[in-house]
Design a protein around this motif. Structure first.
Motif, PDB file in Angstrom:
ATOM      1  N   LEU A   9       4.444   5.998  -7.983  1.00  0.00           N
ATOM      2  CA  LEU A   9       5.294   6.002  -6.913  1.00  0.00           C
ATOM      3  C   LEU A   9       4.560   6.661  -5.618  1.00  0.00           C
ATOM      4  CD1 LEU A   9       8.189   6.208  -5.560  1.00  0.00           C
ATOM      5  CD2 LEU A   9       8.295   8.533  -6.096  1.00  0.00           C
ATOM      6  N   ILE A  10       4.491   5.683  -4.658  1.00  0.00           N
ATOM      7  CA  ILE A  10       4.086   5.974  -3.421  1.00  0.00           C
ATOM      8  C   ILE A  10       4.954   5.854  -2.213  1.00  0.00           C
ATOM      9  CG2 ILE A  10       2.413   5.344  -1.657  1.00  0.00           C
ATOM     10  CD1 ILE A  10       0.441   4.520  -3.864  1.00  0.00           C
ATOM     11  N   ILE A  11       5.067   6.884  -1.299  1.00  0.00           N
ATOM     12  CA  ILE A  11       5.966   6.846  -0.115  1.00  0.00           C
ATOM     13  C   ILE A  11       5.237   6.832   1.063  1.00  0.00           C
ATOM     14  CG2 ILE A  11       8.148   7.687   0.998  1.00  0.00           C
ATOM     15  CD1 ILE A  11       8.975   8.909  -1.749  1.00  0.00           C
ATOM     16  N   ASN A  12       5.329   5.961   1.837  1.00  0.00           N
ATOM     17  CA  ASN A  12       4.609   5.747   3.138  1.00  0.00           C
ATOM     18  C   ASN A  12       5.720   6.506   4.106  1.00  0.00           C
ATOM     19  OD1 ASN A  12       3.574   5.572   5.704  1.00  0.00           O
ATOM     20  ND2 ASN A  12       3.385   3.103   5.529  1.00  0.00           N
ATOM     21  N   PRO A  13       5.658   7.717   4.517  1.00  0.00           N
ATOM     22  CA  PRO A  13       6.644   8.543   5.274  1.00  0.00           C
ATOM     23  C   PRO A  13       6.951   8.129   6.412  1.00  0.00           C
ATOM     24  CG  PRO A  13       4.501   9.797   4.953  1.00  0.00           C
ATOM     25  CD  PRO A  13       4.305   8.728   4.048  1.00  0.00           C
ATOM     26  N   PHE A  60      11.008   8.328 -18.697  1.00  0.00           N
ATOM     27  CA  PHE A  60      10.204   7.806 -17.974  1.00  0.00           C
ATOM     28  C   PHE A  60       9.540   8.852 -17.419  1.00  0.00           C
ATOM     29  CE2 PHE A  60      13.597   7.776 -14.982  1.00  0.00           C
ATOM     30  CZ  PHE A  60      12.883   8.113 -13.654  1.00  0.00           C
ATOM     31  N   GLN A  61       8.235   8.769 -17.013  1.00  0.00           N
ATOM     32  CA  GLN A  61       7.281   9.945 -16.281  1.00  0.00           C
ATOM     33  C   GLN A  61       6.783   9.210 -14.860  1.00  0.00           C
ATOM     34  OE1 GLN A  61       3.384  10.913 -17.575  1.00  0.00           O
ATOM     35  NE2 GLN A  61       3.938  13.242 -17.111  1.00  0.00           N
ATOM     36  N   VAL A  62       6.882   9.892 -13.921  1.00  0.00           N
ATOM     37  CA  VAL A  62       6.363   9.633 -12.675  1.00  0.00           C
ATOM     38  C   VAL A  62       4.877  10.037 -12.232  1.00  0.00           C
ATOM     39  CG1 VAL A  62       6.868   9.279 -10.016  1.00  0.00           C
ATOM     40  CG2 VAL A  62       8.630   9.337 -11.518  1.00  0.00           C
ATOM     41  N   VAL A  63       3.978   8.990 -11.755  1.00  0.00           N
ATOM     42  CA  VAL A  63       2.724   9.432 -11.381  1.00  0.00           C
ATOM     43  C   VAL A  63       2.642   9.098 -10.016  1.00  0.00           C
ATOM     44  CG1 VAL A  63       0.259   8.856 -11.750  1.00  0.00           C
ATOM     45  CG2 VAL A  63       1.817   8.739 -13.636  1.00  0.00           C
ATOM     46  N   THR A  64       2.641  10.213  -9.363  1.00  0.00           N
ATOM     47  CA  THR A  64       2.843  10.097  -7.675  1.00  0.00           C
ATOM     48  C   THR A  64       1.660  10.958  -6.996  1.00  0.00           C
ATOM     49  OG1 THR A  64       4.318  10.289  -5.994  1.00  0.00           O
ATOM     50  CG2 THR A  64       4.435  12.076  -7.826  1.00  0.00           C
ATOM     51  N   VAL A  65       2.174  11.009  -5.703  1.00  0.00           N
ATOM     52  CA  VAL A  65       1.327  11.811  -4.441  1.00  0.00           C
ATOM     53  C   VAL A  65       1.820  12.968  -4.216  1.00  0.00           C
ATOM     54  CG1 VAL A  65       0.155  11.257  -2.366  1.00  0.00           C
ATOM     55  CG2 VAL A  65       0.760   9.253  -3.839  1.00  0.00           C
ATOM     56  N   THR A  97      -2.694   5.817   1.573  1.00  0.00           N
ATOM     57  CA  THR A  97      -1.925   4.946   0.793  1.00  0.00           C
ATOM     58  C   THR A  97      -3.050   4.253  -0.057  1.00  0.00           C
ATOM     59  OG1 THR A  97      -0.302   4.685   2.665  1.00  0.00           O
ATOM     60  CG2 THR A  97      -0.616   2.958   0.808  1.00  0.00           C
ATOM     61  N   GLU A  98      -4.154   3.858   0.383  1.00  0.00           N
ATOM     62  CA  GLU A  98      -5.108   3.113  -0.377  1.00  0.00           C
ATOM     63  C   GLU A  98      -5.571   3.854  -1.439  1.00  0.00           C
ATOM     64  OE1 GLU A  98      -7.779   1.804   2.689  1.00  0.00           O
ATOM     65  OE2 GLU A  98      -6.264   0.164   3.231  1.00  0.00           O
ATOM     66  N   ASN A 123      -1.982  -2.544   2.613  1.00  0.00           N
ATOM     67  CA  ASN A 123      -2.788  -1.631   2.221  1.00  0.00           C
ATOM     68  C   ASN A 123      -2.971  -1.405   0.642  1.00  0.00           C
ATOM     69  OD1 ASN A 123      -1.431   0.880   4.624  1.00  0.00           O
ATOM     70  ND2 ASN A 123      -3.264  -0.533   4.828  1.00  0.00           N
ATOM     71  N   LEU A 124      -1.933  -1.576   0.079  1.00  0.00           N
ATOM     72  CA  LEU A 124      -2.253  -1.621  -1.533  1.00  0.00           C
ATOM     73  C   LEU A 124      -2.808  -2.903  -2.225  1.00  0.00           C
ATOM     74  CD1 LEU A 124      -0.037   0.827  -1.341  1.00  0.00           C
ATOM     75  CD2 LEU A 124       1.263  -0.408  -3.286  1.00  0.00           C
ATOM     76  N   CYS A 125      -2.513  -3.911  -1.490  1.00  0.00           N
ATOM     77  CA  CYS A 125      -3.260  -5.427  -1.844  1.00  0.00           C
ATOM     78  C   CYS A 125      -4.490  -5.093  -1.553  1.00  0.00           C
ATOM     79  CB  CYS A 125      -2.469  -6.568  -0.989  1.00  0.00           C
ATOM     80  SG  CYS A 125      -3.133  -8.175  -1.605  1.00  0.00           S
TER      81      CYS A 125
END
Length: 376
Positions: A9-13, A60-65, A97-98, A123-125
Motif C-alpha cells: 500500500l502506497i498513498i501519495n498524500p 491479508f497483511q499490508v506492507v506499507t509506508v 514514492t519511488e 513514479n512506480l513504473c
C-alpha cells in the motif's frame, strides 16, 4: 497454515490537490494548491477502497509506508500491517514514492495498491516496471493511465476478489502522463512511459483515455448550435471542460477554458476557470444547469479532470439539471461500457446512477446508462 495475502500500500498524500482549486494538476503545485484551500483527498479515497476488505482483514497483511503514506490509515482501520519504508521528507516528494515502491516490491507482495494520479503511476513504473502486479486507486486530477480502477470502491472490490482466491486475469496496461505546464495552457500532450501488470477485470478497471480531437466537426457544430438555442435567460450555465463543451462556447462567441470550468448567464461569461469554492457560491440558491461531456475512451462524467464540480456543486445543481453532450462516435468508443461517476461521495455516485438522456446532435438524443446496474 496458509500464508496470508500480502498487500502493498502506497498513498501519495499530495495527489489530486490541484483539481478542486483549478490548478489542473498537482505536480510541483502542492504548496500553491494548499494555499488556495485544497483539501487532501488521497487518504480518504484509499480508505474507501480498503473499507471493502474489512470482512477479510484476517486473511491479508499490508506492507506499507510510515505516516500518511499508508501506516496511519492501516492503524485507523485496524488492519494487520508492517512498515518497510519511512519517507525522508515532509511533505513527501516523488523520490519517496519511488523508494517506497522498491522497498515494498522487495517484500514480495501479491499486489501493490496505490492511491494517486498519473504522476504517481509514472513514479512506480520508473522503478518497478512490470515486475510487480499493481492497481491504482484514482486520486489524481488527471488519470489517463490504464492501471487505475474506475473508482475507489471498484479498487476495493477487485482486491477483495484477489484475497478471496477468485481467478483474476492479469494483463499489461499503459502508464500515461501529460505535460502539466502545457495542460494549464489548454494543450494536451500525453506520452506513454511504459506498462505495468494489473489484474484486468474490465468492469473494475478503466480504459485508457482516448486522445485527439473530434473528427465529426459538422456534428459538433450542429450540437453546439442546438445547445446555444436551448439556453434560457436568468439561469447560470456551468460549462464543463473538454472540446465538446468548448464548441458550445465558440457558438456563443465566448472565451473558453478548455480544461477548466466557466459560468455563463444571459449570454455573458460571468466567471472563468473557477474553483470548486467559487462555483458553489455561484450556483447555491440560484437557478443553474450544468453542461458537460464525458472523457473519450473512459466514460467518466465526473471525477476526472473536473474536480471543480464537487459533490456540493453537483447536489446544488441537481441531477435533472445536467445536460450531457457527446457525439455518437464518442459513445461508441465505450463499446457498451457504462458512463461513470467518481465524485468522491459514494451516496451521490449512487444517486447519479441510472439512464441519462445524452444529446448527440441537433435535437438528437440517445439514452445511455450511468453506472452499473448491479454495483452496490
Amino acid at each position: 497454515m496458509i500464508n496470508p495475502f500480502r498487500l502493498g500500500l502506497i498513498i501519495n498524500p499530495l495527489a489530486g490537490l490541484g483539481g478542486s482549486v483549478a490548478l489542473k494538476g498537482s505536480d510541483g503545485m502542492a504548496a500553491e494548491a494548499l494555499a488556495r484551500g485544497a483539501v487532501p483527498m488521497a487518504g480518504e479515497r484509499a480508505a474507501v477502497a480498503l473499507s471493502q476488505l474489512s470482512a477479510l482483514k484476517d486473511q491479508f497483511q499490508v506492507v506499507t509506508v510510515a505516516g500518511e503514506m499508508g501506516a496511519d490509515l492501516c492503524q485507523q482501520l485496524g488492519l494487520n500491517y508492517q512498515v518497510c519504508y519511512t519517507p525522508a521528507t515532509a511533505p513527501t516528494v516523488a523520490a519517496d514514492t519511488e523508494q517506497a515502491a522498491l522497498a515494498i516490491a522487495e517484500q514480495g507482495v501479491d499486489l501493490l495498491l496505490f492511491a494517486g494520479g498519473d504522476g504517481t503511476a509514472r513514479n512506480l513504473c520508473s522503478v518497478i516496471g512490470n515486475s510487480t502486479t499493481v492497481l491504482g486507486i484514482p486520486a489524481g486530477c488527471k488519470i489517463h493511465s490504464g492501471v487505475y480502477a474506475i473508482s475507489p470502491q471498484a479498487a476495493g472490490k477487485l482486491v477483495q476478489r484477489l484475497i478471496s482466491g477468485q481467478l483474476v486475469t492479469l494483463a499489461e496496461a499503459p502508464v500515461m502522463d501529460i505535460d502539466e505546464t502545457a495542460f494549464r495552457q489548454g494543450v494536451v500532450k500525453a506520452r506513454r512511459y511504459g506498462e505495468m501488470r494489473i489484474p484486468a477485470e474490465l468492469r473494475y478497471v478503466q480504459s485508457v483515455k482516448a486522445a485527439g480531437k473530434e473528427s465529426e466537426e459538422l456534428v459538433l457544430d450542429d450540437l453546439a448550435a442546438y445547445v446555444a438555442g436551448l439556453m434560457e435567460d436568468n439561469i447560470r450555465y456551468v460549462m464543463g471542460s473538454g472540446s465538446t463543451v468548448a464548441a458550445v462556447m465558440a457558438e456563443l462567441g465566448l472565451a473558453n477554458t478548455l480544461l477548466g470550468v466557466d459560468v455563463v448567464e444571459n449570454g455573458e461569461l460571468i466567471a472563468s476557470d473557477v474553483t470548486a469554492t467559487q462555483l458553489l457560491e455561484l450556483v447555491s440558491d440560484y437557478p443553474s444547469k450544468l453542461v458537460i461531456t464525458l472523457i473519450g475512451g473512459q466514460g467518466h462524467v465526473f471525477g476526472r479532470g473536473n474536480q471543480q464540480l464537487s459533490p456540493a456543486v453537483i447536489k446544488a445543481i441537481g441531477r435533472d439539471n445536467i445536460m450531457l453532450l457527446a457525439t455518437k462516435t464518442k459513445l461508441q468508443q465505450l463499446n457498451g461500457r457504462p458512463l461513470l461517476a467518481d465524485t468522491g461521495d459514494q451516496t451521490l455516485d449512487k444517486a447519479l446512477h441510472g439512464l441519462l438522456n445524452v444529446l448527440t446532435g441537433y435535437n438528437d438524443y440517445v439514452i445511455y446508462r450511468l453506472g452499473y446496474q448491479d454495483e452496490e
